[in-house]
Design a protein around this motif. Sequence first.
Motif, short mmCIF file in Angstrom:
data_model
loop_
_atom_site.label_atom_id
_atom_site.label_comp_id
_atom_site.label_asym_id
_atom_site.label_seq_id
_atom_site.Cartn_x
_atom_site.Cartn_y
_atom_site.Cartn_z
N GLN A 1 63.81 18.59 13.29
CA GLN A 1 63.02 17.61 12.18
C GLN A 1 62.96 18.48 10.94
O GLN A 1 63.33 17.73 9.79
N ASP A 2 62.36 19.65 10.94
CA ASP A 2 62.27 20.16 9.56
C ASP A 2 63.58 20.44 8.93
O ASP A 2 63.56 20.15 7.66
N ASN B 1 70.55 30.75 23.40
CA ASN B 1 69.40 30.82 23.94
C ASN B 1 68.77 29.59 24.16
O ASN B 1 69.43 28.33 23.81
N ILE B 2 67.56 29.53 24.78
CA ILE B 2 66.96 28.24 25.14
C ILE B 2 66.70 27.20 24.08
O ILE B 2 66.72 26.15 24.16
N TYR B 3 66.41 27.88 23.03
CA TYR B 3 66.10 27.02 21.75
C TYR B 3 67.35 26.50 21.25
O TYR B 3 67.33 25.36 20.70
N VAL B 4 68.35 27.09 21.36
CA VAL B 4 69.90 26.45 21.01
C VAL B 4 70.05 25.30 21.87
O VAL B 4 70.38 24.25 21.32
N ALA B 5 69.67 25.51 23.27
CA ALA B 5 70.22 24.48 24.14
C ALA B 5 69.22 23.44 24.11
O ALA B 5 69.75 22.20 24.05
N LEU B 6 67.92 23.64 23.70
CA LEU B 6 67.15 22.40 23.54
C LEU B 6 67.40 21.57 22.26
O LEU B 6 67.20 20.43 22.22
N GLN C 1 58.19 24.83 24.33
CA GLN C 1 59.66 25.51 23.68
C GLN C 1 60.32 24.19 23.36
O GLN C 1 61.05 24.09 22.07
N ASN C 2 60.33 23.00 24.12
CA ASN C 2 60.89 21.63 23.60
C ASN C 2 60.02 21.19 22.36
O ASN C 2 60.99 20.75 21.30
N GLU C 3 58.82 21.55 22.24
CA GLU C 3 58.18 20.78 20.87
C GLU C 3 58.73 21.94 19.80
O GLU C 3 58.85 21.19 18.49
N ARG C 4 58.52 23.15 19.76
CA ARG C 4 58.99 23.84 18.92
C ARG C 4 60.54 23.50 18.40
O ARG C 4 60.74 23.68 17.21
N ALA C 5 61.46 23.45 19.48
CA ALA C 5 62.79 23.13 19.07
C ALA C 5 62.92 21.90 18.22
O ALA C 5 63.52 21.92 17.25
#
Length: 431
Positions: free
Chosen positions: A31-32, A209-214, A22-26
């Motif tokens: 970056q994109d 959600n978790i991706y927003v937080a990360l 999840q960290n890497e995905r976020a």
Amino acid sequence: MNIVNVKDFDLRREVDYGTPEQNERAKQIVQDVKQEGDAALLRYTAELDRTQLEASQLRVTPEELQAAYARVEPSFVEAISAAAHNIRAFHNREKRNSWMDLQPDGSILGQIIRPLKRVGVYVPGGKAAYPSSVLMNVIPAQVAGVPEIVMVTPPATGGKDGIDPYILVAAAEAGVHEIYRVGGAQAIAALAYGTESIAPVDKICGPGNIYVALAKREVYGAVDIDSIAGPSEIVVLADEHADVAFVAADLLSQAEHDEMASAILVTPSQALADAVSAEVQRQLALLPRREIAAASIRDYGAIILVESLAEGISVVNRLAPEHLEIMVEEPMAYAGMIENAGAIFLGPYSSEPVGDYFAGPNHIIPTNGTARFSSPVDVDDFIKKSSMIYYSKEALMKNGATIMELARREGLEAHARAIEVRLQRVGEAGA
């Protein structure tokens, strides 16, 4: 609910902020968007939100805002307007002014307080849409004087009809006119770095959600953020005088937020513990979101038995909960003993949803024990301060030698000479 003795309960709750994947995905999404702008923003919106948009469709139009009013009940408009009034009145009490202090030697010391120029507000969708979060983020920023407030929210919070109309009406009632239909980590990246369609901001606030937080953690430094929020939590400190139905209902009011939400009762009364445990199960069966609440109660709920209210207060201070309710015979007598809590609700009629929606204090509150060192969102979160120093010649002559002493003890000769050259000039002029 599981009833445990305090000595058998681990008071430390550590929230893992995402898996490595999840960290890497976020990080990749951020970056994109940083590198590609709108192209990446639209690509991730199509992939993750299953919504195909053109860049020209990102911004919500004034006509859409107006149309949202026809899709909500008049009673909701009245309620959100009344809540906004209370929230604004509360935060108006927090305003600060710049100040200056004229010294006897002619020096002037002071502090200049200015609002941030542009703030981004994230309003989540997911398991539920939260119009109240619009008010809690926007209004303190407005009171602080922030001139530009932009809101982002996922494009399908209202299902096939697009953005939830209640969110749009709340934004309109709060006075937000710049709104974009974009969510997730890609929205955070857009706010932080800007794209062709969205100008960058100075600070990002609002839960997600978790991706927003990360993503917020990833962009911190390029912009400021409010916090990395963990799951919601409530602790109820109660004695034998507490109403069993009230306690159970308030525990469930947090449990229904999320499967990872935490609901804990701390009490010295075995009878109350037994009754609340049974009442939670009875009320749980009647809830529309019972599966979510049941998972929360099962995995993160507990009833902690203590020897006394004094020990209960010690437990509360160690937990440092987001929300604390004190349901005892004389609640005000115990309020001053609470050292760590984001918001404190006193007495049987101060149910936590009163603070969530209407009373006026902000409902964006530190979670995961961070109430030990942080505070609810307020006006101070949207200002910046500059120190002001006007040093007179008389003050420099008086204190120059002391300043040089300190500089030289730190090995910073150029600092000392910056003072020395002025002392010499004044001396030469005097001679």
